[in-house]
Motif scaffolding. Structure first.
Motif, PDB file in Angstrom:
ATOM      1  N   LEU A 294      48.186  24.311  56.379  1.00  0.00           N
ATOM      2  CA  LEU A 294      47.702  24.641  55.235  1.00  0.00           C
ATOM      3  C   LEU A 294      48.110  23.399  54.324  1.00  0.00           C
ATOM      4  N   GLU A 295      46.563  22.183  53.960  1.00  0.00           N
ATOM      5  CA  GLU A 295      46.827  21.431  53.473  1.00  0.00           C
ATOM      6  C   GLU A 295      45.609  21.455  52.480  1.00  0.00           C
ATOM      7  N   LYS A 296      45.237  20.682  51.544  1.00  0.00           N
ATOM      8  CA  LYS A 296      45.277  20.553  50.470  1.00  0.00           C
ATOM      9  C   LYS A 296      43.960  18.950  50.968  1.00  0.00           C
ATOM     10  N   VAL A 297      42.353  19.517  50.156  1.00  0.00           N
ATOM     11  CA  VAL A 297      41.754  18.299  50.980  1.00  0.00           C
ATOM     12  C   VAL A 297      41.016  17.411  49.943  1.00  0.00           C
ATOM     13  N   THR A 298      40.393  16.606  49.863  1.00  0.00           N
ATOM     14  CA  THR A 298      38.884  15.955  48.819  1.00  0.00           C
ATOM     15  C   THR A 298      38.317  16.831  49.380  1.00  0.00           C
ATOM     16  N   ASN A 299      36.814  16.895  48.482  1.00  0.00           N
ATOM     17  CA  ASN A 299      35.153  17.103  48.909  1.00  0.00           C
ATOM     18  C   ASN A 299      35.154  15.722  50.205  1.00  0.00           C
TER      19      ASN A 299
ATOM     20  N   TYR B  64      41.037  22.912  50.502  1.00  0.00           N
ATOM     21  CA  TYR B  64      41.729  23.120  51.204  1.00  0.00           C
ATOM     22  C   TYR B  64      41.056  23.360  52.798  1.00  0.00           C
ATOM     23  N   LYS B  65      42.104  22.523  53.707  1.00  0.00           N
ATOM     24  CA  LYS B  65      41.953  22.646  54.988  1.00  0.00           C
ATOM     25  C   LYS B  65      42.575  23.656  56.018  1.00  0.00           C
ATOM     26  N   PHE B  66      42.847  24.559  56.778  1.00  0.00           N
ATOM     27  CA  PHE B  66      43.913  25.276  57.359  1.00  0.00           C
ATOM     28  C   PHE B  66      43.406  25.456  58.463  1.00  0.00           C
ATOM     29  N   THR B  67      44.191  26.284  59.744  1.00  0.00           N
ATOM     30  CA  THR B  67      44.573  25.934  60.974  1.00  0.00           C
ATOM     31  C   THR B  67      44.805  27.487  62.054  1.00  0.00           C
ATOM     32  N   ILE B  68      44.267  28.042  62.773  1.00  0.00           N
ATOM     33  CA  ILE B  68      44.889  28.893  63.213  1.00  0.00           C
ATOM     34  C   ILE B  68      45.107  28.756  64.317  1.00  0.00           C
ATOM     35  N   SER B  69      46.524  29.463  65.291  1.00  0.00           N
ATOM     36  CA  SER B  69      47.115  28.983  66.395  1.00  0.00           C
ATOM     37  C   SER B  69      47.722  30.431  66.682  1.00  0.00           C
ATOM     38  N   HIS B  70      47.619  30.351  68.107  1.00  0.00           N
ATOM     39  CA  HIS B  70      48.352  31.816  68.998  1.00  0.00           C
ATOM     40  C   HIS B  70      49.845  32.013  69.365  1.00  0.00           C
TER      41      HIS B  70
ATOM     42  N   LYS C 229      45.667  23.755  76.597  1.00  0.00           N
ATOM     43  CA  LYS C 229      46.866  24.093  75.858  1.00  0.00           C
ATOM     44  C   LYS C 229      47.299  23.303  74.823  1.00  0.00           C
ATOM     45  N   PRO C 230      47.701  23.698  73.448  1.00  0.00           N
ATOM     46  CA  PRO C 230      47.293  24.348  73.012  1.00  0.00           C
ATOM     47  C   PRO C 230      45.673  24.409  72.581  1.00  0.00           C
ATOM     48  N   LEU C 231      45.593  25.763  71.865  1.00  0.00           N
ATOM     49  CA  LEU C 231      44.242  26.030  70.955  1.00  0.00           C
ATOM     50  C   LEU C 231      43.804  25.792  70.010  1.00  0.00           C
ATOM     51  N   GLU C 232      43.155  25.311  68.843  1.00  0.00           N
ATOM     52  CA  GLU C 232      43.767  25.546  67.399  1.00  0.00           C
ATOM     53  C   GLU C 232      42.379  25.667  67.421  1.00  0.00           C
ATOM     54  N   PHE C 233      42.554  25.933  66.006  1.00  0.00           N
ATOM     55  CA  PHE C 233      40.672  26.274  65.155  1.00  0.00           C
ATOM     56  C   PHE C 233      41.071  25.638  63.563  1.00  0.00           C
ATOM     57  N   ILE C 234      39.904  24.824  63.217  1.00  0.00           N
ATOM     58  CA  ILE C 234      40.334  24.649  61.904  1.00  0.00           C
ATOM     59  C   ILE C 234      39.044  25.251  61.218  1.00  0.00           C
ATOM     60  N   PHE C 235      39.462  25.256  60.339  1.00  0.00           N
ATOM     61  CA  PHE C 235      38.173  25.990  58.793  1.00  0.00           C
ATOM     62  C   PHE C 235      38.492  24.906  57.200  1.00  0.00           C
ATOM     63  N   TYR C 236      37.304  25.081  57.280  1.00  0.00           N
ATOM     64  CA  TYR C 236      36.766  24.224  55.567  1.00  0.00           C
ATOM     65  C   TYR C 236      36.358  24.928  54.176  1.00  0.00           C
ATOM     66  N   GLN C 237      36.362  26.012  55.247  1.00  0.00           N
ATOM     67  CA  GLN C 237      35.395  27.068  54.191  1.00  0.00           C
ATOM     68  C   GLN C 237      35.622  27.208  52.753  1.00  0.00           C
ATOM     69  N   VAL C 238      37.294  27.056  52.688  1.00  0.00           N
ATOM     70  CA  VAL C 238      37.948  27.293  51.248  1.00  0.00           C
ATOM     71  C   VAL C 238      37.968  26.056  50.706  1.00  0.00           C
TER      72      VAL C 238
ATOM     73  N   GLU D 101      51.877  27.389  47.795  1.00  0.00           N
ATOM     74  CA  GLU D 101      50.885  27.184  47.891  1.00  0.00           C
ATOM     75  C   GLU D 101      50.076  28.599  48.747  1.00  0.00           C
ATOM     76  N   ALA D 102      50.220  28.847  49.743  1.00  0.00           N
ATOM     77  CA  ALA D 102      50.286  29.715  50.455  1.00  0.00           C
ATOM     78  C   ALA D 102      49.076  31.211  49.437  1.00  0.00           C
ATOM     79  N   LYS D 103      49.767  31.119  48.713  1.00  0.00           N
ATOM     80  CA  LYS D 103      49.638  32.343  47.752  1.00  0.00           C
ATOM     81  C   LYS D 103      48.449  32.571  46.690  1.00  0.00           C
ATOM     82  N   ALA D 104      48.768  30.902  46.691  1.00  0.00           N
ATOM     83  CA  ALA D 104      47.526  30.399  45.077  1.00  0.00           C
ATOM     84  C   ALA D 104      46.226  30.174  46.238  1.00  0.00           C
TER      85      ALA D 104
END
Length: 259
Positions: free
Chosen positions: A241-246, A220-226, A208-217, A76-79
């Motif tokens: 990484l997860e699939k999301v609907t509009n 998909y919805k993905f988050t980043i953490s340190h 703590k913790p801090l994460e960022f949520i992205f919907y640009q793709v 899924e990550a590769k796709a």
């Protein structure tokens, strides 16, 4: 015992290894943006490789998410990475569809508390931005009276005494005030957060913790953490990484932007 020469060689090799670790680490969120956008390649990825862009995206994932390259999560990550490349998707600081999620630790009236703040980037004026608090979440913001009784109310004839009872409701136990609200009035947690800080009863000590949520793709919805560790997969990395609907995307963004 190591000879002086061997000791020096070991120090040199160790220094080179540490230098490589530092260069591969995604040290800043801005650096994550640059690598995601292909503006910067991780130093150990060959620029002349036809898979350079793909590999540069895949190494932005937390490797502990995958058991092997046959793992469904890796597939899924590769796709996802291939879609980013195919559609030329870029991340920008000023995007309205990335959100910071901060787990805040502090004190409310001297007691230890934990709660969540969502923050988004807001335009100040031409090409100038700032972070603003969009939402607060946490049980400390769910206000309920410590005692609920039918007798705690403004009497139906209080209008005949110029509502003198209003003085009483500000002298009894503070949380009783919620017995006097309209039946369908809901207390917004974010407003409660602002009120606590304004009254000087809530302090934030650290995040703590801090994460960022992205919907640009799209899709998909993905988050980043340190991740703080001494290997080549460290720093700010994609941790989910997860699939999301509009509809799901719109629902979340409407929640954040109070629409």
């Amino acid at each position: 015992m190591l000879s002086t020469t061997n000791l020096i060689n070991a120090q040199i090799i160790g220094g080179l290894l540490n230098d490589d670790l530092y260069k591969t680490r995604v040290k800043l969120v801005d650096e994550f943006f640059d690598r995601f956008n292909g503006k910067e390649l991780r130093p150990d990825i060959k620029t002349d490789s036809e898979d350079a862009k793909l590999n540069n995206l895949l190494v932005l994932f937390n490797g502990e998410m995958f058991k092997s390259i046959e793992d469904s999560a890796f597939v899924e990550a590769k796709a996802f990475a291939e879609k980013v490349i195919q559609d030329s998707i870029l991340l920008h600081y000023q995007d309205s569809i990335w959100i910071a999620k901060a787990s805040c630790h502090g004190k409310l009236k001297g007691k230890d508390v934990v709660f969540t703040l969502y923050l988004n980037v807001e335009n100040r004026r031409s090409k100038m931005y700032k972070w603003v608090i969009a939402k607060a979440e946490g049980s400390i913001f769910n206000l309920t009276p410590s005692l609920q009784k039918e007798s705690i109310m403004l009497m139906p004839d209080d209008h005949e005494t110029n509502f003198m009872s209003l003085h009483r409701i500000t002298t009894e136990k503070d949380d009783y005030i919620l017995n006097y609200k309209q039946k369908y009035f809901s207390v917004d947690p974010t407003t409660v957060f602002y009120a606590y800080v304004y009254a000087g009863v809530l302090d934030i000590e650290y995040v703590k913790p801090l994460e960022f949520i992205f919907y640009q793709v799209p899709g998909y919805k993905f988050t980043i953490s340190h991740f703080e560790r001494e290997n080549y997969n460290a720093g700010w990395l994609i941790n989910s990484l997860e699939k999301v609907t509009n509809e799901e995307k719109t629902e979340f963004l409407n929640y954040i932007y109070n629409k």
